[in-house]
Write a protein that holds these residues in place. Structure first.
Motif, short mmCIF file in Angstrom:
data_model
loop_
_atom_site.label_atom_id
_atom_site.label_comp_id
_atom_site.label_asym_id
_atom_site.label_seq_id
_atom_site.Cartn_x
_atom_site.Cartn_y
_atom_site.Cartn_z
N ARG A 10 0.53 -1.25 -0.22
CA ARG A 10 -0.03 -0.11 -0.23
C ARG A 10 1.06 1.16 -0.13
NH1 ARG A 10 -5.46 2.29 1.26
NH2 ARG A 10 -4.77 3.94 0.78
N ALA A 235 -12.24 -0.37 -11.96
CA ALA A 235 -11.84 -0.62 -10.54
C ALA A 235 -12.32 -1.51 -10.26
CB ALA A 235 -12.85 0.33 -10.45
N ASN A 236 -12.95 -2.35 -10.71
CA ASN A 236 -13.38 -4.07 -9.96
C ASN A 236 -12.45 -4.81 -10.19
OD1 ASN A 236 -15.28 -3.36 -8.40
ND2 ASN A 236 -17.14 -3.52 -9.69
N ASN A 239 -6.03 -5.65 -8.47
CA ASN A 239 -6.62 -6.79 -7.72
C ASN A 239 -6.38 -6.06 -6.03
OD1 ASN A 239 -3.70 -6.82 -9.07
ND2 ASN A 239 -2.95 -8.49 -8.45
N GLU A 240 -6.07 -4.86 -6.75
CA GLU A 240 -5.28 -3.97 -5.14
C GLU A 240 -6.20 -3.31 -4.22
OE1 GLU A 240 -1.81 -4.55 -3.39
OE2 GLU A 240 -0.76 -5.57 -4.71
N GLU A 241 -6.53 -3.12 -4.02
CA GLU A 241 -7.19 -1.97 -2.86
C GLU A 241 -6.87 -0.29 -3.43
OE1 GLU A 241 -9.81 0.02 0.86
OE2 GLU A 241 -8.74 -2.05 1.30
N GLY A 242 -5.56 -0.38 -3.14
CA GLY A 242 -4.12 0.98 -3.47
C GLY A 242 -4.84 1.52 -4.66
N GLN A 244 -6.90 0.96 -7.08
CA GLN A 244 -8.56 1.00 -7.25
C GLN A 244 -8.57 2.43 -6.33
OE1 GLN A 244 -11.35 -1.08 -4.43
NE2 GLN A 244 -11.50 -2.72 -6.51
N GLN A 245 -8.14 2.65 -5.46
CA GLN A 245 -7.83 4.05 -4.63
C GLN A 245 -7.28 5.12 -5.86
OE1 GLN A 245 -10.07 5.00 -2.25
NE2 GLN A 245 -10.41 3.26 -0.83
N PHE A 261 -17.73 2.83 -4.54
CA PHE A 261 -16.99 2.71 -3.98
C PHE A 261 -16.09 3.09 -2.72
CE2 PHE A 261 -15.77 1.73 -7.65
CZ PHE A 261 -15.33 0.00 -7.71
N ILE A 263 -16.32 6.48 -1.55
CA ILE A 263 -15.02 6.53 -0.49
C ILE A 263 -14.62 8.30 -0.09
CG2 ILE A 263 -12.55 6.00 -1.74
CD1 ILE A 263 -13.07 8.54 -4.45
#
Length: 265
Positions: A10, A235-236, A239-242, A244-245, A261, A263
């Protein structure tokens, strides 16, 4: 090799300031229009070579239209410089050399340790205006030979709007008058789209490295086209939330995507 734990991963992602996308597909597949809509502009992109030096766009403009440029070139729109795009023009022409250059770029940029150079997603555009050759041999070859690792490939079915005319003409050929044909065209267009989607899935899902997902696009020729669905699919697929953000942060003005999402407070 040292593996990053989630916290380290991250932290590394947080250092990346731009979301990088490789856009693939043959000439006239509507690629530039999609990028303009995503970046909310009608301007042409600024172009930087692989060393980060700005290229004279007037010199390259004709070459860009014909697909003659380096895949290493970075395309950046002033309206949203947090996106970096690469265009794979050339390999669909059947040149083995062009294909090998594209493959090397994909393999290297999907796995490079230079995180700011890594591609995060691939949009593969397949136009629907030529139903007899929706998927070419070169495109099948890509999905059979190019392992993109963790980088998701999303097939975008472009030029969907041409199906409306096909549907209308089919109804006219069936003997309907223009008013009745107009009334029923949407229904036939939907059927044609489903048929096209199933054909493409049937071809590509059998490949060694099939796409992560498929998305028919419509209305991209409109300057106010909504790209929320495209960005949500992307975004979906990450495989990394970071990551996506990172993608969502490029679209802070897109309320629908931000709410999707969660945020926004």
């Amino acid at each position: 090799m040292h593996r990053l734990d989630p916290a380290e991963a991250r932290e590394h992602i947080d250092r990346i300031k731009r979301f990088r996308i490789l856009v693939m597909g043959r000439a006239n597949a509507g690629k530039t229009t999609i990028l303009q809509r995503v970046c909310n502009t009608t301007d042409q992109p600024e172009i930087y070579n692989g060393k980060g030096k700005k290229v004279n766009a007037t010199v390259l403009q004709g070459s860009l239209k014909r697909g003659y440029h380096s895949i290493d070139d970075e395309l950046v729109f002033k309206s949203n410089p947090r996106f970096v795009f690469h265009d794979s023009c050339g390999f669909e022409a059947g040149s083995e050399q062009q294909f090998d250059m594209m493959k090397e770029f994909v393999m290297n940029r999907a796995k490079t340790v230079q995180l700011d150079k890594r591609i995060h997603a691939i949009w593969f555009c397949i136009p629907l205006h030529d139903s007899h050759r929706m998927v070419t041999a070169a495109e099948k070859k890509f999905f059979d030979e190019c392992d993109t690792g963790h980088v998701p490939v999303i097939v975008l079915l472009t030029k969907r709007d041409t199906l409306a005319l096909d549907a209308f003409m089919e109804l006219i050929d069936d003997g309907l008058n223009e008013d009745d044909a107009m009334e029923r065209a949407a229904e036939v267009e939907k059927r044609k789209l489903i048929e096209c989607l199933e054909k493409v899935k049937g071809w590509l899902n059998k490949s060694r490295f099939p796409p992560h997902d498929y998305l028919p696009l419509t209305g991209m020729q409109e300057e106010v086209a909504d790209c929320t669905t495209l960005l949500t699919y992307t975004a979906n697929a990450l495989n990394e939330e970071g990551l996506q953000q990172l993608l969502i942060s490029t679209q802070q003005s897109n309320l629908g995507l931000c709410m999707e999402f969660a945020i926004m407070k």
